[in-house]
Write an enzyme that holds these catalytic residues in place. Sequence first.
Site, PDB file in Angstrom:
ATOM      1  N   ARG A 107      33.937  42.216  53.931  1.00 13.58           N
ATOM      2  CA  ARG A 107      33.476  41.511  55.132  1.00 13.58           C
ATOM      3  C   ARG A 107      32.658  42.435  56.040  1.00 13.58           C
ATOM      4  O   ARG A 107      31.648  42.024  56.610  1.00 13.58           O
ATOM      5  CB  ARG A 107      34.664  40.932  55.895  1.00 13.58           C
ATOM      6  CG  ARG A 107      34.288  40.125  57.129  1.00 13.58           C
ATOM      7  CD  ARG A 107      35.520  39.641  57.868  1.00 13.58           C
ATOM      8  NE  ARG A 107      36.259  38.663  57.093  1.00 13.58           N
ATOM      9  CZ  ARG A 107      36.061  37.341  57.171  1.00 13.58           C
ATOM     10  NH1 ARG A 107      35.150  36.858  57.985  1.00 13.58           N
ATOM     11  NH2 ARG A 107      36.784  36.527  56.438  1.00 13.58           N
ATOM     12  N   TYR A 220      39.928  41.438  43.608  1.00 11.78           N
ATOM     13  CA  TYR A 220      38.579  41.535  43.052  1.00 11.78           C
ATOM     14  C   TYR A 220      37.905  42.792  43.593  1.00 11.78           C
ATOM     15  O   TYR A 220      38.260  43.303  44.663  1.00 11.78           O
ATOM     16  CB  TYR A 220      37.739  40.297  43.386  1.00 11.78           C
ATOM     17  CG  TYR A 220      37.791  39.843  44.829  1.00 11.78           C
ATOM     18  CD1 TYR A 220      37.003  40.449  45.806  1.00 11.78           C
ATOM     19  CD2 TYR A 220      38.622  38.790  45.221  1.00 11.78           C
ATOM     20  CE1 TYR A 220      37.054  40.020  47.129  1.00 11.78           C
ATOM     21  CE2 TYR A 220      38.672  38.359  46.532  1.00 11.78           C
ATOM     22  CZ  TYR A 220      37.878  38.975  47.485  1.00 11.78           C
ATOM     23  OH  TYR A 220      37.928  38.551  48.787  1.00 11.78           O
ATOM     24  N   ASP A 296      35.275  28.204  61.674  1.00  9.74           N
ATOM     25  CA  ASP A 296      36.682  28.089  62.046  1.00  9.74           C
ATOM     26  C   ASP A 296      36.883  27.544  63.452  1.00  9.74           C
ATOM     27  O   ASP A 296      37.948  27.003  63.755  1.00  9.74           O
ATOM     28  CB  ASP A 296      37.370  29.459  61.947  1.00  9.74           C
ATOM     29  CG  ASP A 296      37.720  29.838  60.522  1.00  9.74           C
ATOM     30  OD1 ASP A 296      37.627  28.972  59.637  1.00  9.74           O
ATOM     31  OD2 ASP A 296      38.090  31.002  60.291  1.00  9.74           O
TER      32      ASP A 296
END
Length: 395
Positions: A107, A220, A296
């Site tokens: 991120r 991952y 969000d």
Amino acid sequence: MPHLSIAIVGAGIGGLTAALMLARQGHAVTLVERRTGFSEVGAGLQLSPNASRILLGLGLGAALRRVVTEPQRVVVRAIRSGKTIGQVALGAFMRERFEAPYWVVHRADLQTILLDAVRSEPAIRLVMGRTVEEVSDGSDRARLTWTSAGGARESIEADLIIGADGVWSTVRQALGDRTPPAFRGTIAWRATFERSLAPAELAGDETGLWLGSRGHVVHYPIAGGRLVNVVAIQRSPAPVDGWAAPGDRDAILGHYASAAPALRNLLAQPREWLRWSLFDHPAERLVQGRIALLGDAAHPVLPFLAQGAALAIEEAATLTALLRQDGRSLGETLSTYETQRLPRARRVQNEARKNGRIYHAGGLVAFGRNQVMRHLGPEGMTRRYDWLYGFRTPA
């Protein structure tokens, strides 16, 4: 539509993307962020084709390719036995089917790329360390009031205010929705560690998804393949505070003590874990007057479909595209935005909740789930989400 003055609250992935797209369209943007700096330690996210396509369209491909990883598949395993349940085709199959890649990324890397692009745009004013106190709508302009860390108060007026301020959105409350997001009984533990430390069988260019009745684990490679991002889900009757509450390593290892050896080995690698509680909130409104929401702030979504960031990117692109169209008022444009986005947000929310139930199923339900995955095969599992990954920004 003529060029507008636009204030965006929140400089997360959605807010940065919206600011960049709107400024490049000629609008004057003020981007307001509560934090004084950016830090996203230990957080990875997945950029499915519906999101990567938009970021590539912004000319960010070269920068992104230096930091992303492109898994070739998702391998789904049973937590206790370690046996493979099924696979989901990514890699070349995703590119060919959707004309865009399925990437995973840290991120902080994505945020840095977007932030650098935002800072290069003269039409964007980035205001850091400000807490939004009031948002109000008017017939001709909307008003935004914030305070600095030192207590100084400032107000600005804008043609449009966009709330991209996350799960606990102040702007959402200004639309009259004061119902808090609902805790969904699960806590996510997250960590990163050097990929060289991962068990050999779990160190490939693939996403691992481990399913069990007490929770599930996803991992991952990120940071251009240098690190592994791991998220472990634990059921809990009570939430924890904040986005990055420290977690006791022994507690998460104890929770997964009965896992297969390879998974136990992987979970033992991180020295530090951070936790956050999983909330969602019904997608009910995106617009009121000259105020709009995205991501969000509008519809917190559980991470079990990996679409939180992607929905915010989609909405930034959709709103920008609609504002480009001539012949309609701002009110009509925002109404169209809400009409287009609400059904999709609701569907993603419902699918994410359903995935949570499926991932944590036991007994006959788990047996049926496993049979379906094996019957569909890797490509069939991917095709189930044509409706999601095939999204295109409206012309």
